[in-house]
Design an enzyme around this catalytic site. Structure first.
Site, short mmCIF file in Angstrom:
data_model
loop_
_atom_site.label_atom_id
_atom_site.label_comp_id
_atom_site.label_asym_id
_atom_site.label_seq_id
_atom_site.Cartn_x
_atom_site.Cartn_y
_atom_site.Cartn_z
CG HIS A 76 -2.02 -0.99 1.17
ND1 HIS A 76 -2.85 -1.17 0.09
CD2 HIS A 76 -2.42 -1.91 2.10
CE1 HIS A 76 -3.70 -2.14 0.34
NE2 HIS A 76 -3.46 -2.62 1.55
CG ASP B 212 -5.29 -9.87 3.25
OD1 ASP B 212 -4.97 -10.38 2.15
OD2 ASP B 212 -5.01 -8.70 3.54
CG HIS C 159 -6.90 -5.10 1.69
ND1 HIS C 159 -6.43 -6.03 2.60
CD2 HIS C 159 -8.05 -4.61 2.19
CE1 HIS C 159 -7.28 -6.09 3.62
NE2 HIS C 159 -8.27 -5.25 3.39
#
Length: 309
Positions: free
Chosen positions: A122, A243, A161
């Site tokens: 990120h 995740d 994500h």
């Protein structure tokens, strides 16, 4: 030749506030899951500043150094916190990724898994976010290209994500193909399919909440794996976030360990076909400790088996 496992205890000194999902116990779970595997265990070095500067400006490095606390925590945003041990952890995270590339491209290993925290995908050019500070995998890709003289490097990110930071750091470089499957809508709100990079070198595959292993495999077979074959990478880098597991508390995909083993095998097949089996995988997310350990073990087991094949 064994799979290389690269880690360092400094990653345990990045301490987040109580209740934070990106916790020290994540690394304990991974270490316990891998402890009985026959791996070549290597210590992650500190990164060279020049490697970090391949993707982040000096102002970013200096801002992090100024922000680092002598005690307690400093919050850079609602999710991203620094403790006194954070700087050492993030520099070794980059160093581990670069060391893995050097070992794989130098013929000292066929593949590698970098088990470090905090994650990196990120982190944008000048913005730490989403638990991340440096773009470890993007830095590793640039190192492979600029230092080792490769012409094509692929990054595959199966974290739940979207790797907005990795995309920000590589989308303007046609030598890098960035492929991401991720739940959408979900943090950080990026990763639309129409985000394609400067040379159609970004492949985003948003997945709806509730997508299971069959849906994930279809997405990979329909969108990601064909593009990798067309690109013919000389090295495959993996942002290995676990995740997307059904047990993870931060998202809503429904993958299980067999799905992570399956995609690892698919990527190893492509690596065998185009880049002499060369794969470097770096840990990203995964916040249910039991699922994280089991998924990391399934992933690394496939890497290890490919070294014997």
């Amino acid at each position: 030749m064994k799979t290389v496992l690269i880690t360092h205890p400094d990653c345990l000194d990045h301490v987040t506030p109580p209740g934070h999902p990106e916790q020290v116990a994540r690394m304990d779970a991974v270490a316990q899951a891998l402890q009985d595997m026959d791996l070549n265990r290597v210590t992650a070095p500190m990164a060279a500043e020049d490697d970090v500067l391949r993707v982040h400006p000096r102002s970013h490095l200096e801002a992090l150094r100024r922000a680092a606390p002598a005690e307690g925590w400093v919050s850079l945003d609602a999710d991203t916190h620094m403790s006194p041990g954070t700087l050492a952890a993030i520099w070794r995270g980059v160093g581990g990724a670069v060391r893995a590339v050097d070992m794989v491209l130098g013929g000292d290993a066929q593949n590698a898994f970098v088990a470090m925290r905090p994650p990196g995908h990120h982190a944008e050019k000048t913005t730490p976010m989403g638990f991340c500070f440096f773009g470890n995998v993007a830095i590793a890709a640039k190192h492979a290209l600029d230092h080792h003289g490769l012409g094509r490097v692929a990054i595959v990110d199966f974290d739940v994500h979207h790797g907005n930071g990795t995309q920000d750091l590589v989308e303007d470089d046609p030598r890098i193909l960035f492929c991401s499957t991720h739940q959408s809508p979900l943090y950080p709100g990026t990763g639309r399919a129409d985000e394609t990079g400067v040379a159609d070198n970004v492949i985003n595959v948003p997945l709806a909440e509730g997508t299971d292993g069959a849906g994930f495999r279809r997405a990979m077979n329909d969108h990601v794996l064909p593009r990798l074959r067309d690109f013919k990478p000389e090295l495959i880098l993996v942002s290995a976030g676990f995740d997307a597991h059904a047990a993870d508390p931060l998202a809503g995909l429904e993958l299980v360990e067999d799905d992570f083993a399956w995609i690892t095998a698919q990527l190893c097949d492509l690596a065998d076909a185009f880049c002499a089996g060369r794969v470097v995988s770096c840990l990203e997310g995964g916040y249910d400790l039991t699922a994280l350990g089991a998924s990391a073990a399934a992933h690394v087991k496939v890497l290890r088996e490919r070294c014997d094949g």
